[in-house]
Design a protein around this motif. Structure first.
Motif, PDB file in Angstrom:
ATOM      1  N   LEU A   1       0.826  -1.210   0.000  1.00 18.24           N
ATOM      2  CA  LEU A   1       0.000   0.000   0.000  1.00 18.24           C
ATOM      3  C   LEU A   1       0.859   1.259   0.000  1.00 18.24           C
ATOM      4  CD1 LEU A   1      -2.852  -1.062   2.441  1.00 18.24           C
ATOM      5  CD2 LEU A   1      -3.048  -0.679  -0.031  1.00 18.24           C
ATOM      6  N   LYS A   2       1.962   1.218   0.718  1.00 18.18           N
ATOM      7  CA  LYS A   2       2.863   2.377   0.754  1.00 18.18           C
ATOM      8  C   LYS A   2       3.470   2.630  -0.631  1.00 18.18           C
ATOM      9  CE  LYS A   2       6.468   4.439   3.490  1.00 18.18           C
ATOM     10  NZ  LYS A   2       7.013   4.525   4.807  1.00 18.18           N
ATOM     11  N   ARG A   3       3.902   1.573  -1.292  1.00 19.29           N
ATOM     12  CA  ARG A   3       4.454   1.701  -2.645  1.00 19.29           C
ATOM     13  C   ARG A   3       3.377   2.162  -3.625  1.00 19.29           C
ATOM     14  NH1 ARG A   3       9.180  -0.627  -4.097  1.00 19.29           N
ATOM     15  NH2 ARG A   3       8.328  -1.387  -6.054  1.00 19.29           N
ATOM     16  N   LEU A   4       2.178   1.616  -3.458  1.00 18.55           N
ATOM     17  CA  LEU A   4       1.055   2.011  -4.304  1.00 18.55           C
ATOM     18  C   LEU A   4       0.743   3.490  -4.108  1.00 18.55           C
ATOM     19  CD1 LEU A   4      -1.175   1.141  -6.290  1.00 18.55           C
ATOM     20  CD2 LEU A   4      -2.526   0.432  -4.305  1.00 18.55           C
ATOM     21  N   SER A   5       0.764   3.941  -2.879  1.00 15.19           N
ATOM     22  CA  SER A   5       0.497   5.345  -2.572  1.00 15.19           C
ATOM     23  C   SER A   5       1.499   6.269  -3.271  1.00 15.19           C
ATOM     24  CB  SER A   5       0.549   5.560  -1.061  1.00 15.19           C
ATOM     25  OG  SER A   5       0.409   6.925  -0.749  1.00 15.19           O
ATOM     26  N   ARG A   6       2.760   5.891  -3.237  1.00 15.02           N
ATOM     27  CA  ARG A   6       3.791   6.703  -3.917  1.00 15.02           C
ATOM     28  C   ARG A   6       3.554   6.734  -5.425  1.00 15.02           C
ATOM     29  NH1 ARG A   6       8.933   4.048  -1.622  1.00 15.02           N
ATOM     30  NH2 ARG A   6       8.165   3.799   0.476  1.00 15.02           N
ATOM     31  N   ALA A   7       3.200   5.593  -5.997  1.00 13.76           N
ATOM     32  CA  ALA A   7       2.932   5.532  -7.441  1.00 13.76           C
ATOM     33  C   ALA A   7       1.707   6.380  -7.792  1.00 13.76           C
ATOM     34  CB  ALA A   7       2.738   4.083  -7.887  1.00 13.76           C
ATOM     35  N   ILE A   8       0.694   6.356  -6.942  1.00  8.08           N
ATOM     36  CA  ILE A   8      -0.512   7.160  -7.187  1.00  8.08           C
ATOM     37  C   ILE A   8      -0.175   8.645  -7.168  1.00  8.08           C
ATOM     38  CG2 ILE A   8      -2.717   7.888  -6.166  1.00  8.08           C
ATOM     39  CD1 ILE A   8      -3.073   4.912  -5.295  1.00  8.08           C
ATOM     40  N   GLN A   9       0.585   9.077  -6.186  1.00  7.80           N
ATOM     41  CA  GLN A   9       0.955  10.492  -6.107  1.00  7.80           C
ATOM     42  C   GLN A   9       1.726  10.922  -7.359  1.00  7.80           C
ATOM     43  OE1 GLN A   9      -0.352  12.566  -3.890  1.00  7.80           O
ATOM     44  NE2 GLN A   9      -1.389  10.764  -3.102  1.00  7.80           N
ATOM     45  N   THR A  10       2.629  10.059  -7.820  1.00  6.58           N
ATOM     46  CA  THR A  10       3.378  10.354  -9.042  1.00  6.58           C
ATOM     47  C   THR A  10       2.441  10.417 -10.245  1.00  6.58           C
ATOM     48  OG1 THR A  10       5.298   9.234  -8.115  1.00  6.58           O
ATOM     49  CG2 THR A  10       5.301   9.597 -10.492  1.00  6.58           C
ATOM     50  N   TYR A  11       1.524   9.468 -10.329  1.00 11.83           N
ATOM     51  CA  TYR A  11       0.567   9.432 -11.438  1.00 11.83           C
ATOM     52  C   TYR A  11      -0.247  10.719 -11.479  1.00 11.83           C
ATOM     53  CZ  TYR A  11      -3.154   7.817 -14.532  1.00 11.83           C
ATOM     54  OH  TYR A  11      -4.039   7.709 -15.572  1.00 11.83           O
ATOM     55  N   LEU A  12      -0.773  11.131 -10.341  1.00  7.77           N
ATOM     56  CA  LEU A  12      -1.610  12.341 -10.279  1.00  7.77           C
ATOM     57  C   LEU A  12      -0.840  13.571 -10.753  1.00  7.77           C
ATOM     58  CD1 LEU A  12      -3.374  11.650  -6.859  1.00  7.77           C
ATOM     59  CD2 LEU A  12      -4.429  11.525  -9.138  1.00  7.77           C
ATOM     60  N   ILE A  13       0.422  13.658 -10.360  1.00  7.81           N
ATOM     61  CA  ILE A  13       1.255  14.799 -10.764  1.00  7.81           C
ATOM     62  C   ILE A  13       1.614  14.696 -12.248  1.00  7.81           C
ATOM     63  CG2 ILE A  13       3.530  15.874 -10.472  1.00  7.81           C
ATOM     64  CD1 ILE A  13       3.260  15.047  -7.448  1.00  7.81           C
ATOM     65  N   GLU A  14       2.090  13.516 -12.654  1.00  8.69           N
ATOM     66  CA  GLU A  14       2.528  13.310 -14.036  1.00  8.69           C
ATOM     67  C   GLU A  14       1.407  13.526 -15.039  1.00  8.69           C
ATOM     68  OE1 GLU A  14       3.871   9.337 -15.995  1.00  8.69           O
ATOM     69  OE2 GLU A  14       5.544  10.103 -14.803  1.00  8.69           O
ATOM     70  N   LYS A  15       0.199  13.093 -14.691  1.00  8.62           N
ATOM     71  CA  LYS A  15      -0.950  13.218 -15.592  1.00  8.62           C
ATOM     72  C   LYS A  15      -1.684  14.541 -15.402  1.00  8.62           C
ATOM     73  CE  LYS A  15      -0.340   9.068 -17.231  1.00  8.62           C
ATOM     74  NZ  LYS A  15      -0.024   8.759 -18.607  1.00  8.62           N
ATOM     75  N   ASP A  16      -1.153  15.400 -14.523  1.00  7.41           N
ATOM     76  CA  ASP A  16      -1.718  16.731 -14.275  1.00  7.41           C
ATOM     77  C   ASP A  16      -3.205  16.657 -13.906  1.00  7.41           C
ATOM     78  OD1 ASP A  16      -1.337  19.445 -13.960  1.00  7.41           O
ATOM     79  OD2 ASP A  16      -1.892  19.915 -16.029  1.00  7.41           O
ATOM     80  N   VAL A  17      -3.518  15.712 -13.001  1.00  7.15           N
ATOM     81  CA  VAL A  17      -4.899  15.538 -12.539  1.00  7.15           C
ATOM     82  C   VAL A  17      -5.231  16.677 -11.578  1.00  7.15           C
ATOM     83  CG1 VAL A  17      -6.458  14.022 -11.252  1.00  7.15           C
ATOM     84  CG2 VAL A  17      -4.760  13.036 -12.817  1.00  7.15           C
ATOM     85  N   PRO A  18      -6.332  17.384 -11.798  1.00 11.76           N
ATOM     86  CA  PRO A  18      -6.698  18.491 -10.903  1.00 11.76           C
ATOM     87  C   PRO A  18      -6.832  18.006  -9.449  1.00 11.76           C
ATOM     88  CG  PRO A  18      -8.084  18.502 -12.863  1.00 11.76           C
ATOM     89  CD  PRO A  18      -7.284  17.232 -12.895  1.00 11.76           C
ATOM     90  N   HIS A  19      -6.407  18.853  -8.512  1.00 11.48           N
ATOM     91  CA  HIS A  19      -6.411  18.506  -7.082  1.00 11.48           C
ATOM     92  C   HIS A  19      -7.797  18.143  -6.556  1.00 11.48           C
ATOM     93  CE1 HIS A  19      -2.213  19.387  -6.443  1.00 11.48           C
ATOM     94  NE2 HIS A  19      -2.360  20.537  -7.082  1.00 11.48           N
ATOM     95  N   GLU A  20      -8.828  18.727  -7.140  1.00 13.01           N
ATOM     96  CA  GLU A  20     -10.186  18.471  -6.640  1.00 13.01           C
ATOM     97  C   GLU A  20     -10.775  17.151  -7.154  1.00 13.01           C
ATOM     98  OE1 GLU A  20     -10.389  21.041 -10.301  1.00 13.01           O
ATOM     99  OE2 GLU A  20      -9.301  21.179  -8.427  1.00 13.01           O
ATOM    100  N   THR A  21     -10.050  16.459  -8.032  1.00  9.48           N
ATOM    101  CA  THR A  21     -10.540  15.184  -8.563  1.00  9.48           C
ATOM    102  C   THR A  21     -10.562  14.127  -7.457  1.00  9.48           C
ATOM    103  OG1 THR A  21      -9.621  15.699 -10.736  1.00  9.48           O
ATOM    104  CG2 THR A  21     -10.162  13.389 -10.310  1.00  9.48           C
ATOM    105  N   GLU A  22     -11.702  13.470  -7.312  1.00 13.78           N
ATOM    106  CA  GLU A  22     -11.814  12.394  -6.330  1.00 13.78           C
ATOM    107  C   GLU A  22     -11.124  11.145  -6.861  1.00 13.78           C
ATOM    108  OE1 GLU A  22     -15.605  11.592  -4.361  1.00 13.78           O
ATOM    109  OE2 GLU A  22     -16.372  13.412  -5.344  1.00 13.78           O
ATOM    110  N   TRP A  23     -10.505  10.407  -5.944  1.00  9.96           N
ATOM    111  CA  TRP A  23      -9.899   9.140  -6.318  1.00  9.96           C
ATOM    112  C   TRP A  23      -9.968   8.185  -5.141  1.00  9.96           C
ATOM    113  CZ3 TRP A  23      -5.588   7.598  -3.552  1.00  9.96           C
ATOM    114  CH2 TRP A  23      -4.870   8.588  -2.889  1.00  9.96           C
TER     115      TRP A  23
END
Length: 129
Positions: free
Chosen positions: A81-103
């Motif tokens: 889960l910790k590794r997944l969390s880091r990958a998710i944070q990178t994905y959100l930044i890399e894909k320029d997902v708006p901060h208000e997007t629910e996930w």
């Protein structure tokens, strides 16, 4: 390089999970998003919510399927889960997902019967890290 049995089961499980999601109205955005600090099996979207899906597949044929209550999703441990969390944070930044997007994070347990080409899927939704 040929795939191991474990890799074949994982690949088949991820394919079954992706088909299941699409059948249920999800748009699959990405698969096997990999960084050296983590991996996301499937990224899907439905009704404006991004779902980061961890897939755990087991099969009758490889003897890693126990009919007596085995829960493959229990193999998603703290470090995963910790590794997944880091990958998710990178994905959100890399894909320029708006901060208000629910996930959310979902775990899909895929029980494969390769001989009959059938899969049974169980979803644990909105897993908290």
């Amino acid at each position: 390089m040929p795939l191991t049995d474990k890799q074949k089961i994982g690949f088949a499980g991820e394919n079954a999970a992706a088909r299941f999601l699409m059948k249920h109205g999800f748009a699959v955005l990405d698969r096997n998003y990999r960084k050296k600090w983590g991996e996301i099996d499937i990224v899907a979207k439905k009704e404006g919510i991004i779902h980061f899906v961890e897939v755990k597949a087991v099969s009758h044929e490889t003897n890693n399927y126990d009919r007596n209550g085995f829960r493959p999703e229990e193999n998603v441990h703290f470090w995963k889960l910790k590794r997944l969390s880091r990958a998710i944070q990178t994905y959100l930044i890399e894909k320029d997902v708006p901060h208000e997007t629910e996930w959310q994070i979902d775990v899909m347990a895929v029980f494969l019967d390769l001989n009959r080409k059938k899969a049974t899927i169980r979803i644990t939704e909105n897993v908290i890290i």
